[in-house]
Design an enzyme around this catalytic site. Structure first.
Site, PDB file in Angstrom:
ATOM      1  N   HIS A 121       0.829  -1.197   0.000  1.00 12.22           N
ATOM      2  CA  HIS A 121       0.000   0.000   0.000  1.00 12.22           C
ATOM      3  C   HIS A 121       0.872   1.259   0.000  1.00 12.22           C
ATOM      4  O   HIS A 121       1.505   1.584   0.998  1.00 12.22           O
ATOM      5  CB  HIS A 121      -0.887  -0.038   1.245  1.00 12.22           C
ATOM      6  CG  HIS A 121      -1.876   1.067   1.337  1.00 12.22           C
ATOM      7  ND1 HIS A 121      -1.852   1.991   2.364  1.00 12.22           N
ATOM      8  CD2 HIS A 121      -2.929   1.404   0.561  1.00 12.22           C
ATOM      9  CE1 HIS A 121      -2.851   2.835   2.213  1.00 12.22           C
ATOM     10  NE2 HIS A 121      -3.529   2.503   1.118  1.00 12.22           N
ATOM     11  N   GLU A 130       1.575  -0.302  -5.097  1.00 10.52           N
ATOM     12  CA  GLU A 130       0.379   0.485  -5.391  1.00 10.52           C
ATOM     13  C   GLU A 130       0.683   1.973  -5.502  1.00 10.52           C
ATOM     14  O   GLU A 130       0.932   2.631  -4.492  1.00 10.52           O
ATOM     15  CB  GLU A 130      -0.668   0.273  -4.292  1.00 10.52           C
ATOM     16  CG  GLU A 130      -1.991   0.950  -4.606  1.00 10.52           C
ATOM     17  CD  GLU A 130      -2.607   1.686  -3.419  1.00 10.52           C
ATOM     18  OE1 GLU A 130      -3.791   2.040  -3.515  1.00 10.52           O
ATOM     19  OE2 GLU A 130      -1.902   1.933  -2.420  1.00 10.52           O
ATOM     20  N   ASP A 132      -0.982   5.570  -6.171  1.00 12.88           N
ATOM     21  CA  ASP A 132      -2.169   6.402  -6.396  1.00 12.88           C
ATOM     22  C   ASP A 132      -1.794   7.418  -7.466  1.00 12.88           C
ATOM     23  O   ASP A 132      -0.738   8.060  -7.369  1.00 12.88           O
ATOM     24  CB  ASP A 132      -2.563   7.138  -5.116  1.00 12.88           C
ATOM     25  CG  ASP A 132      -3.073   6.201  -4.034  1.00 12.88           C
ATOM     26  OD1 ASP A 132      -3.538   5.104  -4.369  1.00 12.88           O
ATOM     27  OD2 ASP A 132      -2.998   6.581  -2.852  1.00 12.88           O
ATOM     28  N   HIS A 174      -0.889  10.463  -2.915  1.00  5.73           N
ATOM     29  CA  HIS A 174      -2.135  10.023  -2.300  1.00  5.73           C
ATOM     30  C   HIS A 174      -3.299  10.899  -2.735  1.00  5.73           C
ATOM     31  O   HIS A 174      -4.423  10.423  -2.909  1.00  5.73           O
ATOM     32  CB  HIS A 174      -1.989  10.049  -0.780  1.00  5.73           C
ATOM     33  CG  HIS A 174      -3.250   9.763  -0.038  1.00  5.73           C
ATOM     34  ND1 HIS A 174      -4.034   8.655  -0.279  1.00  5.73           N
ATOM     35  CD2 HIS A 174      -3.875  10.445   0.954  1.00  5.73           C
ATOM     36  CE1 HIS A 174      -5.078   8.663   0.530  1.00  5.73           C
ATOM     37  NE2 HIS A 174      -5.019   9.739   1.277  1.00  5.73           N
TER      38      HIS A 174
END
Length: 349
Positions: A29, A56, A58, A71
């Site tokens: 994450h 991951e 964003d 983020h």
């Protein structure tokens, strides 16, 4: 499991058998964000070294339409932009997905300008050790994240990416639509098929439906424990998580990424979401598993310090035993160890 799965691809869905649920994937994450500032090459690299299957990023867009990993498009709390006097005049207030934000935003910066900034820890009070790395790392581009994953995909190991489109309706409203640009960049990397090591995720619905008609890559509908998609394409996430709602999701997505509380909130009894999603032919990749007591159920906390680390491996094992197909964690090494231990135990039975 013998159910058939609808896989997003082109204008028509393809049906393929759901594979056995014996090897849940570990999704880093925002990288190893429990140990390094999130969404930095250092964070992603550490997660890969710790054995994560996917990293991951964003994704948000710059003024010149380059995907970068943050983020949020509001970079006030994740970069040192406030310390740059040359950008002071760009501090502004915007309404994004119905919420008012004041700060600095990626869409107001070119990539070259963003590259003069440095990342800072988003949760310094929770993760003070991460804050020691403030000012050391750049804001990475999607291209750099792809290159990193490919660099480490050697010797039979494949490192995938699991990008999230952030605020796609908002970005489209200001003249920066994401979908075609993202598909083109992933195609250029050689990724377009369901078997490729990519998942695309979004909290919005229409964004995923549009992508469903553009790519064969696997799509994941994110869901929160409260609220509804920002594009208002569904009345609530709770409605989407019902058996009928999940059947509708299966028409365009490979799986769902629910808030872990939707599966089991704290120490309460688990819900039926895992069984319901599997019955609809969907995989489940819940989020987010974090080691600090603050984020753990009471029975798994160690001591009374909210930022001390508790028994994360035990929480992950609980969810693995419920039948999830993967999970997001800020601590990839704990997730990998828990997954491997559970898999070894299952083989020994």
């Amino acid at each position: 499991m013998s159910a058939l799965l609808l896989v997003s691809g082109g204008a028509m869905a393809q049906t393929v058998p759901v594979k056995p649920l014996s090897s849940p994937i570990v999704i880093a994450h925002r990288g190893a964000s429990g140990l390094r500032p999130e969404h930095t090459i250092a964070s992603y690299t550490l997660a890969i070294e710790q054995g994560a299957d996917f990293i991951e990023p964003d994704l948000v867009l710059t003024k010149d339409d380059v995907f970068v990993a943050r983020h949020e498009n509001d970079i006030t709390g994740t970069t040192d932009v406030a310390k740059h006097p040359e950008f002071a005049a760009r501090r502004t207030t915007k309404v994004i997905d119905g919420e008012t934000h004041t700060g600095w935003f990626t869409e107001d910066f070119t990539l070259a300008e963003l590259k003069t900034l440095r990342a800072i820890e988003r949760l310094p009070k929770v993760r003070p050790d991460n804050a020691k790395y403030d000012g050391q790392f750049e804001v990475p581009t999607l291209a750099e994240v792809i290159a990193l994953a490919k660099k480490h995909s050697v010797g039979g190991r494949v490192v995938g990416i699991y990008p999230e489109t952030k605020h796609p309706t908002y970005f489209a409203s200001i003249g920066h639509p994401m979908e075609a640009r993202l598909v083109a960049q992933l195609n250029a990397a050689g990724w377009s098929k369901p078997s490729d090591p990519v998942f695309i995720q979004s909290f919005e619905v229409n964004n995923l439906k549009q992508l469903h008609g553009m790519t064969g890559l696997r799509l994941i509908q994110l869901m929160d424990a409260a609220g509804a998609p920002a594009d208002k394409a569904a009345p609530s996430y709770a409605a989407m998580a019902t058996p009928d709602g999940l059947k509708a999701v299966a028409a365009y997505a490979y799986g769902i990424g629910p808030n872990k509380d939707m599966i089991q909130r704290g120490d309460a009894a688990p819900s039926t979401l895992v069984a319901d999603a599997h019955a609809a032919g969907l995989r489940l990749h819940p989020w987010t598993f974090r080691a600090e007591n603050l984020f753990l159920p009471p029975s798994l906390r160690v001591g009374t310090d909210p930022v001390a680390r508790g028994k994360l491996a035990e929480e992950i094992t609980r969810f693995l035993n419920l039948g999830i197909d993967g999970f997001f964690t800020d601590f990839a090494y704990i997730g990998v160890d828990a997954r491997n231990a559970q898999r070894a135990k299952a083989k020994g039975q």
